[in-house]
Write a protein that holds these residues in place. Sequence first.
Motif, PDB file in Angstrom:
ATOM      1  N   ILE A 138       0.818  -1.223   0.000  1.00  0.00           N
ATOM      2  CA  ILE A 138       0.000   0.000   0.000  1.00  0.00           C
ATOM      3  C   ILE A 138       0.846   1.265   0.000  1.00  0.00           C
ATOM      4  N   THR A 139       1.914   1.275   0.802  1.00  0.00           N
ATOM      5  CA  THR A 139       2.739   2.492   0.917  1.00  0.00           C
ATOM      6  C   THR A 139       4.202   2.130   0.727  1.00  0.00           C
ATOM      7  N   VAL A 140       4.959   3.127   0.345  1.00  0.00           N
ATOM      8  CA  VAL A 140       6.410   2.974   0.254  1.00  0.00           C
ATOM      9  C   VAL A 140       7.072   4.207   0.856  1.00  0.00           C
ATOM     10  N   ALA A 141       8.271   4.007   1.367  1.00  0.00           N
ATOM     11  CA  ALA A 141       9.087   5.115   1.873  1.00  0.00           C
ATOM     12  C   ALA A 141      10.126   5.460   0.816  1.00  0.00           C
ATOM     13  N   VAL A 142      10.377   6.747   0.675  1.00  0.00           N
ATOM     14  CA  VAL A 142      11.404   7.247  -0.238  1.00  0.00           C
ATOM     15  C   VAL A 142      12.404   8.022   0.611  1.00  0.00           C
ATOM     16  N   THR A 143      13.695   7.751   0.430  1.00  0.00           N
ATOM     17  CA  THR A 143      14.694   8.465   1.257  1.00  0.00           C
ATOM     18  C   THR A 143      15.592   9.360   0.415  1.00  0.00           C
ATOM     19  N   ASP A 144      15.477   9.213  -0.898  1.00  0.00           N
ATOM     20  CA  ASP A 144      16.400   9.945  -1.789  1.00  0.00           C
ATOM     21  C   ASP A 144      15.633  10.583  -2.945  1.00  0.00           C
ATOM     22  N   SER A 145      14.537  11.231  -2.604  1.00  0.00           N
ATOM     23  CA  SER A 145      13.711  11.834  -3.649  1.00  0.00           C
ATOM     24  C   SER A 145      14.520  12.834  -4.479  1.00  0.00           C
ATOM     25  N   PRO A 146      14.457  12.744  -5.791  1.00  0.00           N
ATOM     26  CA  PRO A 146      15.144  13.746  -6.620  1.00  0.00           C
ATOM     27  C   PRO A 146      14.483  15.119  -6.527  1.00  0.00           C
ATOM     28  N   LYS A 147      13.228  15.128  -6.056  1.00  0.00           N
ATOM     29  CA  LYS A 147      12.536  16.393  -5.800  1.00  0.00           C
ATOM     30  C   LYS A 147      12.584  16.625  -4.295  1.00  0.00           C
ATOM     31  N   PRO A 148      13.177  17.705  -3.834  1.00  0.00           N
ATOM     32  CA  PRO A 148      13.262  17.920  -2.383  1.00  0.00           C
ATOM     33  C   PRO A 148      11.887  18.145  -1.765  1.00  0.00           C
ATOM     34  N   PRO A 149      11.685  17.842  -0.502  1.00  0.00           N
ATOM     35  CA  PRO A 149      12.654  17.195   0.392  1.00  0.00           C
ATOM     36  C   PRO A 149      12.812  15.703   0.096  1.00  0.00           C
ATOM     37  N   PRO A 150      13.951  15.172   0.547  1.00  0.00           N
ATOM     38  CA  PRO A 150      14.315  13.812   0.133  1.00  0.00           C
ATOM     39  C   PRO A 150      13.459  12.686   0.701  1.00  0.00           C
ATOM     40  N   GLU A 151      12.926  12.885   1.933  1.00  0.00           N
ATOM     41  CA  GLU A 151      12.194  11.787   2.576  1.00  0.00           C
ATOM     42  C   GLU A 151      10.699  11.980   2.391  1.00  0.00           C
ATOM     43  N   ARG A 152      10.076  10.914   1.868  1.00  0.00           N
ATOM     44  CA  ARG A 152       8.642  10.997   1.580  1.00  0.00           C
ATOM     45  C   ARG A 152       7.983   9.635   1.803  1.00  0.00           C
ATOM     46  N   VAL A 153       6.669   9.686   1.970  1.00  0.00           N
ATOM     47  CA  VAL A 153       5.852   8.466   1.945  1.00  0.00           C
ATOM     48  C   VAL A 153       4.926   8.580   0.735  1.00  0.00           C
ATOM     49  N   SER A 154       4.798   7.492  -0.007  1.00  0.00           N
ATOM     50  CA  SER A 154       3.938   7.505  -1.191  1.00  0.00           C
ATOM     51  C   SER A 154       3.042   6.270  -1.200  1.00  0.00           C
ATOM     52  N   LEU A 155       1.862   6.414  -1.775  1.00  0.00           N
ATOM     53  CA  LEU A 155       1.082   5.229  -2.096  1.00  0.00           C
ATOM     54  C   LEU A 155       1.753   4.536  -3.268  1.00  0.00           C
ATOM     55  N   THR A 156       1.553   3.237  -3.335  1.00  0.00           N
ATOM     56  CA  THR A 156       2.088   2.461  -4.458  1.00  0.00           C
ATOM     57  C   THR A 156       1.148   2.589  -5.660  1.00  0.00           C
ATOM     58  N   PHE A 157       1.639   2.158  -6.797  1.00  0.00           N
ATOM     59  CA  PHE A 157       0.737   2.119  -7.964  1.00  0.00           C
ATOM     60  C   PHE A 157      -0.499   1.276  -7.656  1.00  0.00           C
ATOM     61  N   GLY A 158      -0.248   0.141  -6.999  1.00  0.00           N
ATOM     62  CA  GLY A 158      -1.373  -0.772  -6.749  1.00  0.00           C
ATOM     63  C   GLY A 158      -2.457  -0.118  -5.930  1.00  0.00           C
ATOM     64  N   ARG A 159      -2.073   0.647  -4.901  1.00  0.00           N
ATOM     65  CA  ARG A 159      -3.100   1.259  -4.051  1.00  0.00           C
ATOM     66  C   ARG A 159      -3.677   2.500  -4.714  1.00  0.00           C
ATOM     67  N   LEU A 160      -2.842   3.243  -5.430  1.00  0.00           N
ATOM     68  CA  LEU A 160      -3.360   4.423  -6.135  1.00  0.00           C
ATOM     69  C   LEU A 160      -4.439   4.020  -7.143  1.00  0.00           C
ATOM     70  N   ASN A 161      -4.246   2.863  -7.752  1.00  0.00           N
ATOM     71  CA  ASN A 161      -5.159   2.461  -8.833  1.00  0.00           C
ATOM     72  C   ASN A 161      -6.425   1.778  -8.352  1.00  0.00           C
ATOM     73  N   ARG A 162      -6.536   1.601  -7.047  1.00  0.00           N
ATOM     74  CA  ARG A 162      -7.812   1.077  -6.518  1.00  0.00           C
ATOM     75  C   ARG A 162      -8.743   2.270  -6.317  1.00  0.00           C
ATOM     76  N   THR A 163      -9.190   2.803  -7.447  1.00  0.00           N
ATOM     77  CA  THR A 163      -9.992   4.015  -7.417  1.00  0.00           C
ATOM     78  C   THR A 163     -10.965   4.020  -8.585  1.00  0.00           C
ATOM     79  N   ARG A 164     -12.122   4.635  -8.369  1.00  0.00           N
ATOM     80  CA  ARG A 164     -13.068   4.788  -9.479  1.00  0.00           C
ATOM     81  C   ARG A 164     -12.468   5.720 -10.528  1.00  0.00           C
ATOM     82  N   ALA A 165     -11.918   6.848 -10.069  1.00  0.00           N
ATOM     83  CA  ALA A 165     -11.427   7.856 -11.014  1.00  0.00           C
ATOM     84  C   ALA A 165     -10.019   8.297 -10.638  1.00  0.00           C
TER      85      ALA A 165
END
Length: 250
Positions: free
Chosen positions: A165-192
């Motif tokens: 469902i989620t992933v951690a990012v520690t080296d984002s090329p877009k600052p700031p470097p540390e982020r939490v993101s939904l995965t493709f799989g969870r993002l795509n469980r959507t009507r729209a």
Amino acid sequence: MTDSPAPRVEVHDGPDALATAVAGELLSRLADAQDAGREPHVVLTGGTIAVHVHREIARLSPDSGVDWTRVVVWWGDERFVAPGSEDRNALGARADLLDAVGATQVHEVASTTDAPDVAAAAAAYDAALREHGADEFEVVMLGVGPDGHVASLFPGFPQLDADGITVAVTDSPKPPPERVSLTFGRLNRTRATWLLVSGEGKADAVAAALAPEPDDAEARDALRRDTPARGVAGQQETVWFLDRASASHL
Ligand SMILES: O=C(O)[C@H](O)[C@@H](O)[C@H](O)[C@H](O)COP(=O)(O)O
């Protein structure tokens, strides 16, 4: 992904017209969902066009009939920073939208004061979605980077292949470097799924994202890894809300 309807493209004059169109459409979707007895779950995005959209939603909401106490709010990604940091997507969304409309079911990703590290923040967000999430989101809104990233899923990064469902990012090329993101799989469980893209700087990414899908699965996957915006789609619809500048290389 392949059974999702083909993307629809709307081109508006500029960022303000784009934001007004998205805001009106979102409020209409939320009202329709509530009229149908659903408690819609909506995913907000970070980024600059999102600021315009949030402010327009707040401006138009009073006439929409949407009961924001029956809307469940999530983010597609969040920066792992202090709660009061200007970098926090939730800080801006609360100021521009959520406080104004009286949203009460808002699930923020943990900040640096709520979690010991970004991995723990990702795990906590995963748990929150398992406990409070719906089978599918009503609408996922996503900005798109000039490199074609969505949420914090960046070209060529390992998070593109993450399950769960989620992933951690520690080296984002877009600052700031540390982020939490939904995965493709969870993002795509959507009507729209709605991609919100403004400005000439995104025109190449938009053209790459909307290029035809090759028949070959490996080639499709390679294109998705180069332009992650190719990897998101709604079960019922995918709409690209563009302006003339971001659509200029189509
Ligand atoms: O937290 C983030 O940074 C965003 O969620 C990110 O995915 C953003 O939407 C794009 O980078 C577009 O941002 P701009 O509209 O500011 O270019």
